[in-house]
Every structure is written in structure tokens, then in C-alpha cells.
Scaffold this active site. Sequence first.
Site: not given
Length: 662
Positions: A357, A508, A558
Site C-alpha cells: 500500500d 487510491g 487494506d
Amino acid sequence: MEHPAPAREDRGGHGAHKAEDYRKRFWVCLALTVPVLALSHEVQELLGLGERLRFDGDLYLLFALSSVIYGYGGWPFLKGLFEDLKAGAPGMMTLVAVAITAAYLYSSAVVFGLAGVTFFWELATLIDVMLLGHWLEMRSIMGASRALEELARLMPAVAHKLMPDGSTVDVPLDQLHAGDRTLVRPGEKIPADGEVVDGESSVNEAMLTGESRPVAKRLGVQVIGGSINGEGSLAVEVQKTGEESFLSQVIELVREAQESKSRTQDLANRAALVLVIVALAGGALTLVLWLALSAQSFAFALERSVTVMVIACPHALGLAVPLVVAVSTALAAGHGLLIRDRAAFERARNTQAIIFDKTGTLTEGRFGVTDTMSFQEGMSEEEVLELAAAVEAHSEHPIARSIADSAPGPIPAVEGFRAITGKGAEGEVGGRDVKVVSPGYLREAGISVPPGDSRAREAASQGKTVVFVVIDGELAGAVALADIIRPESRQAISELKAAGIACMMLTGDNEQVAEWVAGEIGLDEYFAEVLPKDKAEKVKEIQGRGLVVAMTGDGVNDAPALAQADLGIAIGAGTDVAIETADIILVRSNPLDVTAVLGLTRATYRKMVQNLAWATGYNAFAIPLAAGVLFSLGIVLTPAAGAALMSLSTIIVAINARLLRF
């Protein structure tokens, strides 16, 4: 605040009792082994002492001491034999029980008239080493939680609760509640998880997170109960108590890891099952063949048979996995690596691709200055940033705070500060009018960037936020900001790629930001504009390529991706460590800990396999010799020589396990 709950009785108290029981049996048996060795005729001959230590009745004394060792030290294994047989799964306990029983019964028969040699010293040393192995195993399993529980017991007895009138009252920890404020003086332990609301200091969190350096704490920063305050006083607002506290959560995670089964330990148990079969079948076959095919006596055939059964139970097998687990557990705990599932930890060695991430993992999750540009001759980039910081220091906007925090030195004083609605801020610094403004302000004011300078445009194309510094109406420079890349990220990615692991990123954020971060740290691949709910699908897509995938994230949004991955690693958990979907939790926000996990798991598995191979492999050499295959050539493996081989095997296994630290 409640103290973190101790481990459940079935795992904690019972485990502690068993560890203590093995420890006591080991030391008693070790003390009794000394006279057993001195009285054993085989040892006397091996040391060239002849009959100097012999006296009338010495064998009966040897029998008596060995009987105590067999009954007292061997009891856990004899009990384990019945439990193994009841469960229909013969394993290590069965193997040890068969070996010590065969050695004891045969040696006892020799004492009372059967021709042959005694195996009492092999019996004693075998029991000693097996007790030591089980004690080490129990101690290593309990080590991490015991250390944390000891820390919990060392929490301060009282907290200095701050009252509304500014006074302090000493109260027991169980009277602290979320929202209370406490005063922590220099050198004291922080009584609860919370947030600094006043003061500045450095805090030693080494016992909790493995971070060796004191961590700076100031207004708005989280602190962990049990950590030690440094040189300054802190006012801390309590946020978490009882089961929600950091220590309680970590103890629960360690308990889960204790309850998980090591796959390599299963391999050791399977090896033990094979050796049970080899020991019983080999011993019986040796006895039958010597009686049927040779003129040797029954006593000789029985000695060969018992030697086979004793040698088939290598001391080293009992230590092969526990010693490595003990070392790897200590290494992991010392570096803030919380392993929830040992099987998952061992599985990590097969990782082929790792997905990170972005925000909070590869980056710090906060805005910071990445580039400073000067457009005026004679003005340095440091001066541009210094002037911008002087103006922005008076603004509460997040971008303004980031610029102020990035000032290269003392921030100059500003006069006449005022906000330019929607466009920036301005003020007078050192007699000059300084504005820090958006690109929209430049367009409205008709101010243009020097045509030959593309730095600001390139920064904007990378998804960075660019603000401009205007001095006395003229464009002087620009400051670009973005989510700060962690300094450790580049090294972590480099090391992972060097190990042959593909490195990817899920975020994102928009394409430009993702491309910039990926390029800065050298990622192989990235996926931008991925919503949290779609991250698990991306993990599944990469698994569809036939890769074993590890997912590394913050463990909150996550969670689905961590659960979908073959290995879920939660990084930077801080005080929120109760992450149900992660297999391994890294307390520190440091991507290098990911490389540490993968490196440690590979080294741990390698050491386990090496130890198991050595502990079982020497049987291929020792058992045929013990059975007398080369008897016609005058080569017979005596019990003493077999014991020497077992001792050498044990020493090699122990040294090899310790080498894991290097």
C-alpha cells in the site's frame, strides 16, 4: 486502567508449569548423570581409567541412580508414549520412550546376570538432552508473552492525574479512563496509551517496538503505556485502557502465535514417526537376523538390537526445531516483529511478489516539501523556503503547516500577516512583502513562470502540489509538496528486488502521483486509483499469474487485501496492533522490516531443515553399523561410539541454530 490480561491458563499458566517441570527434571537428572558416567564401565574404559573407579556393588548403585533418572526424568516421555498411542499418532515422545525403555530394561538385565554391557550412561544422557530440548521449546514459546507480561507488571503503580484546576492527584491505574489527563515527569513510565496534549520530550519505546533510539514526542503525537519518558515533562490524554491497550493486544497476538503449529515442527514429528518404525523394525530385525544367521550369543544379538534402537533416537532431533525457534523468536521480538502464525512465518520464504500500500507504508502519510525552486538570481532555494515558512507559520492550513515544518533554520518574524482567501497568504518579512500563493493567483495577477524553467510544471505533472513565492510583486520561487516517501523505502525495494521478489504498489491516488512514487523508489509495477474494496481483487489478479503474493499495508482499509494475500503483513501498526487479517505485524513504520521478515523466515527455515537433515541423516550411517553390517570386517559400532556420534550431532545442531543470529 486495567493491566493487560495474562495468558489464558491453558496456554500461559499451564505452559509455565510445564517449562518449570522440564527445567527441574533436567537439572536433577543432570546432577545424577555425573555419578552414572563415573560408574559406567564403558565410560571408564573410554577414558582409560581401567578399574580405578570400580568397587563391590558399583553396578547396583549405577542401577539405582539410573532407575531414578529413568523413572523421574523419563516420566514425561513414558506418559507421552501412552498419549501418542491413544491418539494413534506415534511421534517424538514414542521414539524417546522406546529408546530409553529398551536401554533401561536391557541394562538392568545385564546388572542382574545377563551377559553384555550396560546402556545406563546412554540412557541418562539421552534423557538429559531430551528434557533440555523440551525445556528450551517451552521457554521459547512463552518467552515473548512472558517478557510483555513482566513489562505490564512493571507499569507504574499510580498515575499523576491532572485535575481541572491544574493540580495533580495520584490515582491507581484502574481508575484512569479515556479522556483523563495525566502528567508524566522525566524518567517516569507513561501510565496509559494516549496523546500528548502539552510538553515535549523523547520516549524510550525499545521494550515495546524494538526501536532502539528514543522517539521524539510533542503535541498531538501518540504515546504507548509502559514506555519510558525522557528529559521533558508531558501531559498525556488517556485514549485506551484495558483490553484496548497496546500491551494487551500484543499479548493476545503472541498467544495466538503460541497456539499456531509450526509446519517444520510437523516435519520433525513425521521424522520421529519414521524413526519409531525404523527403531522398532530395525531392532527386531537385527535380533532375529543375528540369532538366525550367526553363531553369536543371544546376549550379543540383543546388544546389537538395543544399540540400534538407542541410536535410532538421535538427541539432536529433539533440539533441531526448538533451538532454531528459540533463536528466531528472540530475534523477531527484539526487532518489533509480531508473528501471529508460525506456519505463515515459515510460508513467507516462498514469496515471489510483494504488494505495498502506498500511503503510510511506502510514504509517511503526510504532506512535506519535496522540491524548492528559485527563479531569481542571487536568491538561494533555502532562502525561498525560509521566507515561505515565515508566512505560512501563521496559517493553520495543512499545506502551510507542512511548509513551516520544513524550514531549514529558525523561522524569521512576520508582520501584518493576512490570508488571501482561497489563494494563499501574505505578510512582511524583513521589510519585504512576501506572498505564498496558488497557481490561480499567478494567473489572475498576470505573473508568469520564467519560460525556460519547467521545474514547476514537471512537479505539477507528478501530482505534487505547487505553491509560488512572490516577493514585492515579483515571482521569486516555488515550493512543491507531496506525500513524503519514507527514506527506508528505496533501500527496502532495492533489497527485495535483489532477492528476486517483484515489488508492486496499490494506491487510491491518481496516476501521476503513483507514477512518481514508483519511479522514485524503483517499483516494478503499480496500480493507481484503486478503491479499498477493489484491492483484494488486484491481489487475486496477481495471484492469477501463478505468483505467491505478500501484501503489506496499514491493516485498516487494506484488511481485505491482507486476507486475500498468501501472506498478510501489517506495517506501521503503532498502537493499533489488533489486526485480525494479518499473519505478521510489524510494529514500526519501517518498510525495511519487511525485508527483515523475509530474510529471517528464509534463514530460519534453512536452519530448521539443515538441523533436521543432520539429526536424522546420520542414522543412514549409524544404524547399519550398529546392527553389525560390517561385523565380518571387524567393524562394529559400539554403544559408546554411537553415543559419541549422537553427542557430535547434538553439538552441530546447537551451533548451527546459534549461527542464525549472524
